[in-house]
Design an enzyme around this catalytic site. Structure first.
Site, PDB file in Angstrom:
ATOM      1  N   ASN A 110       0.789  -1.309   0.014  1.00  0.00           N
ATOM      2  CA  ASN A 110      -0.142  -0.156  -0.039  1.00  0.00           C
ATOM      3  C   ASN A 110       1.029   1.145   0.028  1.00  0.00           C
ATOM      4  O   ASN A 110       0.535   2.397  -0.701  1.00  0.00           O
ATOM      5  CB  ASN A 110      -1.051   0.027   1.451  1.00  0.00           C
ATOM      6  CG  ASN A 110      -0.183  -0.168   2.510  1.00  0.00           C
ATOM      7  OD1 ASN A 110       0.644  -0.715   2.643  1.00  0.00           O
ATOM      8  ND2 ASN A 110      -1.006   0.375   3.503  1.00  0.00           N
TER       9      ASN A 110
ATOM     10  N   GLU B 222       3.681  -4.567  12.345  1.00  0.00           N
ATOM     11  CA  GLU B 222       2.700  -3.462  12.158  1.00  0.00           C
ATOM     12  C   GLU B 222       1.326  -4.039  11.382  1.00  0.00           C
ATOM     13  O   GLU B 222       1.671  -4.375  10.261  1.00  0.00           O
ATOM     14  CB  GLU B 222       3.036  -2.203  11.565  1.00  0.00           C
ATOM     15  CG  GLU B 222       4.309  -1.613  12.194  1.00  0.00           C
ATOM     16  CD  GLU B 222       4.087  -0.947  13.459  1.00  0.00           C
ATOM     17  OE1 GLU B 222       2.831  -0.547  13.749  1.00  0.00           O
ATOM     18  OE2 GLU B 222       5.091  -0.581  14.160  1.00  0.00           O
TER      19      GLU B 222
ATOM     20  N   CYS C  47      -3.401   1.547   6.496  1.00  0.00           N
ATOM     21  CA  CYS C  47      -3.877   0.625   7.683  1.00  0.00           C
ATOM     22  C   CYS C  47      -4.381   1.740   8.686  1.00  0.00           C
ATOM     23  O   CYS C  47      -5.276   1.436   9.736  1.00  0.00           O
ATOM     24  CB  CYS C  47      -2.551   0.085   8.622  1.00  0.00           C
ATOM     25  SG  CYS C  47      -1.220   1.187   8.681  1.00  0.00           S
TER      26      CYS C  47
ATOM     27  N   GLU D 268       7.323   1.519  16.452  1.00  0.00           N
ATOM     28  CA  GLU D 268       8.357   2.025  15.602  1.00  0.00           C
ATOM     29  C   GLU D 268       8.233   3.432  15.537  1.00  0.00           C
ATOM     30  O   GLU D 268       7.338   4.177  15.960  1.00  0.00           O
ATOM     31  CB  GLU D 268       8.411   1.361  14.140  1.00  0.00           C
ATOM     32  CG  GLU D 268       8.597  -0.056  14.293  1.00  0.00           C
ATOM     33  CD  GLU D 268       9.023  -0.609  12.976  1.00  0.00           C
ATOM     34  OE1 GLU D 268       8.853  -0.181  11.736  1.00  0.00           O
ATOM     35  OE2 GLU D 268       8.987  -2.064  13.084  1.00  0.00           O
TER      36      GLU D 268
HETATM   37  O1  TXE Z   1      -1.026  -8.680   2.826  1.00  0.00           O
HETATM   38  P1  TXE Z   1       0.367  -9.625   3.314  1.00  0.00           P
HETATM   39  P2  TXE Z   1      -1.835  -9.093   1.586  1.00  0.00           P
HETATM   40  C1  TXE Z   1      -4.109  -6.088   5.139  1.00  0.00           C
HETATM   41  C2  TXE Z   1      -5.317  -5.764   4.154  1.00  0.00           C
HETATM   42  C3  TXE Z   1      -5.338  -6.809   2.911  1.00  0.00           C
HETATM   43  C4  TXE Z   1      -4.797  -7.939   3.957  1.00  0.00           C
HETATM   44  C5  TXE Z   1      -4.054  -8.822   2.959  1.00  0.00           C
HETATM   45  O2  TXE Z   1      -6.453  -6.069   4.884  1.00  0.00           O
HETATM   46  O3  TXE Z   1      -6.563  -6.898   2.526  1.00  0.00           O
HETATM   47  O4  TXE Z   1      -3.928  -7.549   4.569  1.00  0.00           O
HETATM   48  O5  TXE Z   1      -3.094  -8.348   2.104  1.00  0.00           O
HETATM   49  C6  TXE Z   1       4.608 -10.936   2.721  1.00  0.00           C
HETATM   50  N1  TXE Z   1       5.702 -15.199   5.639  1.00  0.00           N
HETATM   51  N2  TXE Z   1      -3.134  -5.245   5.035  1.00  0.00           N
HETATM   52  O6  TXE Z   1      -2.171 -10.432   1.455  1.00  0.00           O
HETATM   53  O7  TXE Z   1       0.172 -11.000   2.878  1.00  0.00           O
HETATM   54  C7  TXE Z   1       4.026 -10.520   1.400  1.00  0.00           C
HETATM   55  O8  TXE Z   1       4.832 -11.048   0.503  1.00  0.00           O
HETATM   56  C8  TXE Z   1       6.505 -14.042   5.530  1.00  0.00           C
HETATM   57  C9  TXE Z   1      -2.784  -4.293   5.834  1.00  0.00           C
HETATM   58  O9  TXE Z   1      -1.549  -8.371   0.314  1.00  0.00           O
HETATM   59  O10 TXE Z   1       0.042  -9.437   4.914  1.00  0.00           O
HETATM   60  C10 TXE Z   1       4.230  -9.032   1.786  1.00  0.00           C
HETATM   61  O11 TXE Z   1       5.460  -8.771   1.364  1.00  0.00           O
HETATM   62  N3  TXE Z   1       5.982 -12.993   4.665  1.00  0.00           N
HETATM   63  C11 TXE Z   1      -1.440  -3.667   5.680  1.00  0.00           C
HETATM   64  C12 TXE Z   1       3.794  -8.715   3.128  1.00  0.00           C
HETATM   65  O12 TXE Z   1       4.115 -10.155   3.775  1.00  0.00           O
HETATM   66  C13 TXE Z   1       4.699 -13.238   3.802  1.00  0.00           C
HETATM   67  C14 TXE Z   1      -0.855  -3.496   4.279  1.00  0.00           C
HETATM   68  C15 TXE Z   1       2.347  -8.287   3.405  1.00  0.00           C
HETATM   69  O13 TXE Z   1       1.444  -8.996   2.672  1.00  0.00           O
HETATM   70  C16 TXE Z   1       3.856 -14.423   4.134  1.00  0.00           C
HETATM   71  C17 TXE Z   1      -1.183  -4.685   3.451  1.00  0.00           C
HETATM   72  C18 TXE Z   1       4.614 -15.458   5.081  1.00  0.00           C
HETATM   73  N4  TXE Z   1       3.746 -16.536   5.273  1.00  0.00           N
HETATM   74  C19 TXE Z   1      -2.476  -5.286   3.604  1.00  0.00           C
HETATM   75  N5  TXE Z   1       2.963 -14.287   3.523  1.00  0.00           N
HETATM   76  C20 TXE Z   1      -1.020  -2.736   6.707  1.00  0.00           C
HETATM   77  N6  TXE Z   1      -0.822  -2.727   7.816  1.00  0.00           N
HETATM   78  O14 TXE Z   1      -0.818  -1.504   6.019  1.00  0.00           O
HETATM   79  C21 TXE Z   1       2.809 -13.022   2.861  1.00  0.00           C
HETATM   80  N7  TXE Z   1       3.941 -12.225   3.174  1.00  0.00           N
END
Ligand code: TXE
Length: 490
Positions: A159, A257, A291, A470
């Site tokens: 994001n 986070e 977020c 952080e």
């Molecule tokens: O995020 P992921 P996704 C929320 C938002 C969204 C949902 C899913 O609701 O719809 O999360 O989004 C890596 N071990 N947020 O699926 O999977 C992945 O490759 C280690 C809130 O796109 O959480 C990416 O680099 N890493 C949020 C990172 O984790 C892993 C921002 C985040 O992806 C992994 C984004 C694993 N097992 C989504 N699986 C915020 N807090 O701002 C995935 N990744």
């Protein structure tokens, strides 16, 4: 030797390991899309365990090298040089971020890239001015020294790709760590550009390594790797739970986070016009994919009808479309799959009895944007505050509006979700603002403002929104180990 040969017409991005741009060891690739046009814009390495092993090896070698002997002043100078390097290629960064995410170019120019620059400049200053304690006893003194945590894994989402990667990378480098970073597979471009800037700024090979690919195939083995001493993760709460489950038994230092379902709490004594504009910005900036976005608007019943009329009119005026056009307040969502997820919540809202006051549809746009992942800003009323739509993180341009009567009721609704990241309170009654702020179970509260950031303050959430803080000295603490030395004097 650099391996940059391009074998197809689609540009290739590479991993950055030990100062070299390299493909995945297994030769695997995956496509990177521009979500605003649904076209392939590049291919990225589909890395796995072998690439994680290679990156950790490079990081271990770099730890033993000259980087380990650098002073805080030398590292601060390098952080400033990285900031200068981003500034020198500002437009390239801004365009890449917009193309990867679908967000408006004005936004990457105004927020994403300037903030990445600011992250490096801020932490250069923080590292220069860092102090540690001395505790005197009758016959001894204690002094505290910091040492780097070691090898840190930085896992970041799509994001705010460069903004969040640099929010972690700057303090991690500043405290003398070596890094293996894993950006989201959806938004790989600015992280790759950052490697070039970091190299030119004089960071030795192996100090900053970058791996592209899927979370399960490269993120998970990275978190699990015994060579990793700490993990800083920003992403979804479900993924955060997996990261914590892998890291905790190995006693890795962990900063999470995660998601939010933040309340915008509007009292009848608010500055009305400023509040309408503030609530709309909190709901729909970055297509609601922050977020911190205020995705639940709680309005005191006495001004509910007036607020809804003004808010809906304001939202209808928000333009959506071509991300390169300055008048587009909203661009596209990050992917077709994410739009499907957000649309499933609009369908759920209707099923739960919600009334769509505006939006809810895909906008009619001319080619090539008719293929993009656009979705109108959507306002939903009449849902119970404990409905699924009003309590789960949607992470898109969808906001629900709920009435309340008393301060206590507003706080109870705001706190009635599993998340505890942020809230904003809109009132001209200062004692009320302080009282409500004190009662909220969130890591951050804004009063009559939203997303106003001072980089010194603690940033992070309570409950399912994460673990740890952080920002400023909190980042310096996370990315270091403190050692106390007690010296007997007599
Ligand atoms: O995020 P992921 P996704 C929320 C938002 C969204 C949902 C899913 O609701 O719809 O999360 O989004 C890596 N071990 N947020 O699926 O999977 C992945 O490759 C280690 C809130 O796109 O959480 C990416 O680099 N890493 C949020 C990172 O984790 C892993 C921002 C985040 O992806 C992994 C984004 C694993 N097992 C989504 N699986 C915020 N807090 O701002 C995935 N990744």
């Amino acid at each position: 030797m650099e391996q940059r040969s391009i074998t197809t017409t689609i540009p290739s991005l590479y991993n950055y390991i030990g100062g070299r741009f390299v493909p995945a060891a297994n030769g695997g690739w995956m496509d990177n899309h521009n979500p605003a046009t649904n076209t392939v814009r590049a291919r990225i390495p589909r890395s796995n365990q072998a690439d994680v092993d290679a990156a950790i090896q490079a990081a271990q070698a770099a730890r033993r090298g000259p980087w380990g002997q650098t002073s805080a002043e030398q590292r601060a100078t390098i952080l400033d040089a990285i900031a200068d390097g981003i500034v020198a290629r500002f437009e390239e960064f801004a365009e890449a971020e917009s193309a990867d995410t679908g967000k408006p170019l004005w936004l990457t120019r105004k927020v994403d890239i300037p903030r990445a620059v600011q992250n490096f400049r801020f932490f250069a200053g923080a590292v220069r001015h860092d102090e540690t304690g001395m505790h005197q006893m009758a016959n001894a003194i204690n002094y505290t020294v910091r040492q780097p945590l070691g090898i840190v894994a930085l896992i970041t989402p799509w994001n705010l790709p460069l903004y969040l990667l640099t929010w972690k990378a700057a303090p991690a480098l500043g405290m003398g760590n070596v890094i293996v970073a894993k950006p989201s597979e959806l938004t790989p471009s600015t992280a790759t550009l950052l490697c070039e800037v970091i190299e030119q700024a004089g960071v030795p090979p192996g100090v900053f390594n970058l791996l592209h690919g899927l979370g399960a195939e490269v993120g998970a083995p990275l978190v699990d790797h015994p060579g990793v001493n700490g993990v800083s993760f920003t992403g979804g709460t479900a993924t955060g739970a997996m990261v914590a489950a892998a890291a905790a038994p190995k006693f890795k230092k962990l900063s999470l986070e995660l998601g939010g379902k933040n309340a915008t709490i509007i009292f009848e004594d608010c500055d009305f016009d400023a509040t309408v504009a503030g609530a709309a910005r909190a709901a729909f900036l970055n297509q609601g994919q922050i977020c911190l976005c205020g995705s639940r608007i709680l309005v005191q019943r006495s001004i509910m009808d007036r607020f809804i009329d003004a808010f809906v009119e304001h939202v209808r005026d928000l333009k959506i479309g071509d991300p390169s056009q300055p008048e587009s307040y909203l661009g596209s969502l990050v992917s077709q799959a994410h739009r499907d997820k957000v649309e499933s919540y609009i369908a759920l809202a209707k099923k739960e009895g919600g009334r769509i006051l505006t939006g809810g549809e895909r906008p009619a746009l001319a080619a090539p944007f008719d293929q993009g992942a656009f979705l109108q800003p959507t306002v939903v009323a009449d849902l119970p505050p404990d409905s699924q739509t009003a309590t789960e993180e949607i992470f898109g341009p969808v906001v629900t509006i709920h009435p309340f009567d008393t301060d206590e009721e507003a706080v109870a609704i705001a706190n009635g979700v599993r998340y505890g990241l942020a809230a904003s309170v809109w009132t001209q009654d200062l004692p009320r603002a302080h009282g409500v702020a004190a009662a909220l179970d969130t890591g951050m509260v804004w009063v009559n403002t939203w997303l106003q950031r001072d980089l010194r303050v603690p940033f992070g959430g309570m409950k399912d929104s994460g673990v740890g803080r952080e920002g400023g000295k909190y980042s310096l603490d996370f990315f270091s180990e403190s050692r106390n030395v007690c010296v007997r004097m007599a």
